[in-house]
Enzyme design. Structure first.
Site, PDB file in Angstrom:
ATOM      1  N   ASP A   1       0.811  -1.213   0.000  1.00 42.48           N
ATOM      2  CA  ASP A   1       0.000   0.000   0.000  1.00 42.48           C
ATOM      3  C   ASP A   1       0.848   1.267   0.000  1.00 42.48           C
ATOM      4  OD1 ASP A   1      -2.296  -1.466  -0.058  1.00 42.48           O
ATOM      5  OD2 ASP A   1      -2.716  -1.311   2.083  1.00 42.48           O
ATOM      6  N   GLY A   2       2.008   1.223   0.650  1.00 39.95           N
ATOM      7  CA  GLY A   2       2.895   2.386   0.651  1.00 39.95           C
ATOM      8  C   GLY A   2       3.364   2.734  -0.746  1.00 39.95           C
TER       9      GLY A   2
ATOM     10  N   ASP B   1      -2.511  14.636  21.836  1.00 41.94           N
ATOM     11  CA  ASP B   1      -1.342  14.396  20.991  1.00 41.94           C
ATOM     12  C   ASP B   1      -1.543  14.878  19.562  1.00 41.94           C
ATOM     13  OD1 ASP B   1      -0.058  13.317  23.132  1.00 41.94           O
ATOM     14  OD2 ASP B   1      -0.023  11.250  22.397  1.00 41.94           O
TER      15      ASP B   1
ATOM     16  N   ASN C   1      -6.042   5.482  10.868  1.00 39.46           N
ATOM     17  CA  ASN C   1      -7.296   5.778  11.561  1.00 39.46           C
ATOM     18  C   ASN C   1      -7.798   4.598  12.379  1.00 39.46           C
ATOM     19  OD1 ASN C   1     -10.085   7.182  11.843  1.00 39.46           O
ATOM     20  ND2 ASN C   1     -10.563   5.271  10.798  1.00 39.46           N
TER      21      ASN C   1
END
EC number: 2.7.1.23
Length: 265
Positions: free
Chosen positions: A45-46, A150, A164
């Site tokens: 996916d990267g 954060d 997510n």
């Protein structure tokens, strides 16, 4: 048909790319890395994210297709041992495409610099180094909450299964034309209070995160890190552009989710 190939640095992906290039040339399919009609990513996916950002100026003209050689390939329909079948499909079948929403990201500055604009396929995040981030969350120009924590993650439906999901966000079907705001380690007590739940925002609405004045914020857009000074706010909405995935065979979305995260019984 003109095809571009984008691969990662792994030796296996390089070998697969070489094999794929040979098969394409044998079938009179032109390799064109400047003005392709189809972009094939070889890796995970990267790699597909990298291909998207490389060719996102051609979104109205290209479709994307992924060949999986890594450990997780949520965007990749084909395996590295199916190259011959893939090329045959390119030659025989008329391409159908499926389109997914993208995230429009706009960074605004305090010092009068022009806005910076990006498109995200998965998500964008806002964080503040090692210190607590404080930001006012506006939905359709109305203050919704003041966030302390954060950071914040804003994701597309397809990106909902990426970062997510790891921070407790919901998984959205990509046919839902919306985006999602998910908190990253928010501070919630008697003094500071946020909703504390992911929020799904319709494509007709927009989001603006107005930040307290500081020079240590950084924004990510997919795998890209964007360090900027004097950020006043970051604005998000569903983009007018969409990404098109070449669909030579159909894989149900929930089958992808099960295959990626649950596996076979």
């Amino acid at each position: 048909m003109k095809v571009a190939i984008v691969h990662n640095s792994e030796e296996k992906s390089k070998q697969v790319t070489k094999q794929l290039t040979t098969l394409l040339e044998q079938n009179q399919i032109q390799i064109d890395n400047r003005q392709p009609e189809l972009v094939i990513s070889v890796g995970g996916d990267g790699t597909l994210l990298s291909a998207f950002h490389r060719f996102n100026h051609l979104l109205n003209e290209v479709s994307f297709l992924g060949v999986h050689t890594g450990h997780l390939g949520f965007y990749t329909d084909w395996r590295d041992y199916e190259l011959k079948e893939l090329v045959e499909s390119l030659c025989i079948h008329r391409e159908k495409s499926t389109s997914y929403p993208l995230l429009d990201v706009r960074i605004r500055f305090r010092d009068g610099k022009p806005d910076k604009h990006f498109l995200a396929l998965n998500e964008s995040t806002i964080k503040r180094g090692n210190r607590t981030m404080v930001g006012d969350v506006f939905i359709k120009d109305e203050l919704f909450e003041r966030f302390r924590g954060d950071g914040l993650s804003i994701s597309t439906p397809t990106g909902s299964t990426a970062y997510n999901k790891s921070i407790g966000g919901a998984v959205l079907h990509p046919s839902i034309n919306a985006f999602q705001l998910t908190e990253i380690a928010s501070l919630n007590n008697r003094v500071f209070r946020t909703l504390g739940s992911p929020i799904v925002i319709a494509h007709t609405e927009w989001l603006e995160i107005k930040l307290q004045e500081s020079d240590d914020y950084f924004v990510t857009v997919d795998q890209l890190d964007i360090y900027q000074e004097n950020i006043a706010s970051v604005c998000y909405r569903i983009a007018d552009e969409r990404i098109h995935f070449a669909s030579y065979r159909h894989m149900h979305f929930w089958h992808r989710v099960k295959d990626a995260f649950i596996g076979e019984d």
